[in-house]
Design an enzyme around this catalytic site. Structure first.
Site, PDB file in Angstrom:
ATOM      1  N   MET A  65       1.004  -0.927  -0.005  1.00 55.05           N
ATOM      2  CA  MET A  65       0.098   0.296   0.039  1.00 55.05           C
ATOM      3  C   MET A  65       1.240   1.016   0.229  1.00 55.05           C
ATOM      4  SD  MET A  65      -1.642  -0.058   3.674  1.00 55.05           S
ATOM      5  CE  MET A  65      -0.911  -2.064   4.266  1.00 55.05           C
ATOM      6  N   PRO A  66       0.394   2.218  -0.219  1.00 58.00           N
ATOM      7  CA  PRO A  66      -0.923   2.731  -0.795  1.00 58.00           C
ATOM      8  C   PRO A  66      -1.791   2.515  -1.832  1.00 58.00           C
ATOM      9  CG  PRO A  66       0.879   4.692  -0.667  1.00 58.00           C
ATOM     10  CD  PRO A  66       1.390   3.651   0.131  1.00 58.00           C
TER      11      PRO A  66
END
Length: 132
Positions: A1-2
């Site tokens: 992630m992000p």
């Protein structure tokens, strides 16, 4: 992630669109300390009539070259890290593209990071770089 969603005018050049994405990614590496290969971006090209914005908000003017950056990331960053990230993204974009710094709008959405992501195989992964 992000996970990053970039909404911007369709009329911008491919080079500008790619530079915006790369600017955001490099800023996330430096300020949020994400791994280099954690690169999940969607660039959403919109016609002028699909982008709504005020000419001025909170004393900041905006124009038809406005760019919306939505970042979904795990929780745990400090206010100082977030301030540095926003500044770094806006500065990088404005210094390397025709987009002015006042036209970079950033929204950060946070979640708990672990059970809210699947990076494939229909499974919840536990990236080693995330704290439990």
């Amino acid at each position: 992630m992000p996970f990053v969603r970039i909404s911007l005018p369709k009329k911008l050049s491919l080079e500008t669109k790619n530079t915006i994405s790369e600017s955001i990614h490099q800023s996330l590496i430096e300020e949020f300390h994400i791994p280099k290969d954690d690169y999940f971006h969607v660039i959403e090209e919109l016609e002028n009539h699909q982008i709504k914005y005020p000419e001025s908000y909170l004393g900041i003017s905006h124009s038809e070259q406005i760019v919306y950056v939505q970042i979904i990331a795990g929780q745990g960053r400090t206010l100082e890290q977030k301030k540095k990230l926003y500044h770094q993204i806006a500065t990088r974009i404005s210094s390397s593209t025709p987009i002015l710094i006042n036209n970079v709008i950033i929204v950060l959405l946070e979640n708990n990071g672990l059970e809210n992501w699947s990076f494939g195989n229909g499974e919840i992964q536990e990236p080693k770089h995330l704290k439990k």
